[in-house]
Design a protein around this motif. Structure first.
Motif, PDB file in Angstrom:
ATOM      1  N   PHE A  46     -31.580  22.077  84.696  1.00 30.73           N
ATOM      2  CA  PHE A  46     -30.979  21.697  85.967  1.00 30.73           C
ATOM      3  C   PHE A  46     -29.532  21.255  85.721  1.00 30.73           C
ATOM      4  CE2 PHE A  46     -35.538  20.248  86.871  1.00 30.73           C
ATOM      5  CZ  PHE A  46     -35.897  21.499  87.345  1.00 30.73           C
ATOM      6  N   PRO A  47     -28.741  21.077  86.764  1.00 35.93           N
ATOM      7  CA  PRO A  47     -27.345  20.643  86.568  1.00 35.93           C
ATOM      8  C   PRO A  47     -27.211  19.328  85.813  1.00 35.93           C
ATOM      9  CG  PRO A  47     -27.626  21.498  88.781  1.00 35.93           C
ATOM     10  CD  PRO A  47     -28.996  21.443  88.176  1.00 35.93           C
ATOM     11  N   LEU A  48     -28.227  18.471  85.884  1.00 36.28           N
ATOM     12  CA  LEU A  48     -28.159  17.173  85.224  1.00 36.28           C
ATOM     13  C   LEU A  48     -28.811  17.187  83.852  1.00 36.28           C
ATOM     14  CD1 LEU A  48     -28.958  14.854  88.277  1.00 36.28           C
ATOM     15  CD2 LEU A  48     -26.725  15.511  87.357  1.00 36.28           C
ATOM     16  N   GLN A  49     -29.052  18.353  83.276  1.00 38.25           N
ATOM     17  CA  GLN A  49     -29.691  18.443  81.967  1.00 38.25           C
ATOM     18  C   GLN A  49     -28.870  17.731  80.902  1.00 38.25           C
ATOM     19  OE1 GLN A  49     -30.301  22.445  80.545  1.00 38.25           O
ATOM     20  NE2 GLN A  49     -31.422  21.794  78.718  1.00 38.25           N
ATOM     21  N   GLN A  50     -29.568  16.940  80.087  1.00 39.02           N
ATOM     22  CA  GLN A  50     -28.919  16.178  79.023  1.00 39.02           C
ATOM     23  C   GLN A  50     -29.488  16.476  77.642  1.00 39.02           C
ATOM     24  OE1 GLN A  50     -26.313  14.006  79.640  1.00 39.02           O
ATOM     25  NE2 GLN A  50     -26.414  14.775  81.748  1.00 39.02           N
ATOM     26  N   LEU A  51     -30.647  17.143  77.574  1.00 37.59           N
ATOM     27  CA  LEU A  51     -31.343  17.329  76.308  1.00 37.59           C
ATOM     28  C   LEU A  51     -31.796  18.782  76.134  1.00 37.59           C
ATOM     29  CD1 LEU A  51     -33.696  14.211  76.612  1.00 37.59           C
ATOM     30  CD2 LEU A  51     -31.608  14.322  75.239  1.00 37.59           C
ATOM     31  N   ALA A  52     -32.056  19.155  74.892  1.00 34.86           N
ATOM     32  CA  ALA A  52     -32.729  20.413  74.549  1.00 34.86           C
ATOM     33  C   ALA A  52     -32.052  21.646  75.145  1.00 34.86           C
ATOM     34  CB  ALA A  52     -34.189  20.345  74.994  1.00 34.86           C
ATOM     35  N   PHE A  53     -30.757  21.771  74.943  1.00 41.87           N
ATOM     36  CA  PHE A  53     -30.046  22.927  75.482  1.00 41.87           C
ATOM     37  C   PHE A  53     -30.430  24.222  74.755  1.00 41.87           C
ATOM     38  CE2 PHE A  53     -27.413  19.351  76.751  1.00 41.87           C
ATOM     39  CZ  PHE A  53     -27.117  19.666  78.070  1.00 41.87           C
ATOM     40  N   ASP A  54     -30.867  24.106  73.498  1.00 39.11           N
ATOM     41  CA  ASP A  54     -31.236  25.304  72.745  1.00 39.11           C
ATOM     42  C   ASP A  54     -32.607  25.836  73.135  1.00 39.11           C
ATOM     43  OD1 ASP A  54     -32.308  22.977  71.712  1.00 39.11           O
ATOM     44  OD2 ASP A  54     -32.545  23.819  69.694  1.00 39.11           O
TER      45      ASP A  54
END
Length: 233
Positions: free
Chosen positions: A191-199
């Motif tokens: 989501f737009p507010l994602q902060q973790l686990a981009f991989d």
């Protein structure tokens, strides 16, 4: 469709309906025998309608096709409605009587469902559809609540006395474990507010049947904690 092993899909469907069966059992052993059939019908009818709606929304791509929506679609269409129902039960006199009629041993025992849920999450991590931090190999220790639930039923109601404080502490700690994984799951979702686990983001819960986890299984588990805390606090 989400590309995961078919056994994970079947296993999680069984887990979801086992959650329904366990809560139906919680209702069956409630202290208010006169009102139990009414609440059982409401729960079963509402559960199957809600599960059907969530399955329809998932198949239509309501969650994974609108990742840029704020607030996230799964929060608006899947998380908030069950929370509204729970809040209503705490506000309405009939809801309070209903919660007070539920037995603490059954409310505690239902949490064993968290053991197979954690096994599914680990399988989803291996399939590349959720990050490791959402499993017991990462930052998710929710399985401890499931493993200790039967022990709590044994210890708390073991003669000679009911150990209210022990049950209170266990519910608070287990509730914190639940909130921990919910927060991590939200922050790891694409989501737009994602902060973790981009991989390796949390995408599994946006697809059927795993969308039932945040929209149904988690609210049931949350309610059991809150209903128990209402009685022991």
């Amino acid at each position: 469709m989400l590309q995961v092993p078919i056994y994970l899909t079947v296993f999680f469907v069984l887990i979801t309906f086992t959650t329904t069966a366990l809560f139906w059992w919680v209702l069956k052993v409630s202290k208010n025998a006169e009102q139990q059939p009414k609440w059982s019908r409401l729960f079963l009818g509402g559960s199957f309608l809600w599960l059907g709606l969530q399955a329809f929304l998932s198949f239509q791509g309501a969650y994974y096709k609108h990742l840029n929506a704020l607030p996230p679609r799964i929060a608006v269409l899947g998380l908030i409605p069950p929370l509204v129902v729970i809040v209503a039960l705490f506000l309405l006199p009939s809801g309070k009587r209903f919660m007070d009629s539920l037995t603490l041993p059954s409310l505690t025992m239902l949490h064993v469902i968290r053991i197979p849920v954690e096994l599914v999450l680990y399988g989803l991590f291996l399939a590349g559809t959720i990050p490791e931090l959402m499993t017991f190999a990462g930052r998710n220790f929710d399985i401890l609540a499931g493993l200790t639930a039967p022990l709590m039923v044994y210890w708390v109601w073991r003669p000679p006395a009911f150990r209210r404080n022990l049950l209170l502490v266990w519910n608070v700690l287990s509730l914190m474990l639940l909130l921990n994984i919910v927060i991590h799951a939200l922050l790891a979702a694409p989501f737009p507010l994602q902060q973790l686990a981009f991989d390796q983001p949390n995408v599994a819960v946006l697809y059927f049947p795993f969308s039932w986890l945040p929209t149904y299984v988690v609210p049931v588990v949350l309610f059991c904690h809150l209903a128990a805390l209402r009685q022991v606090y």
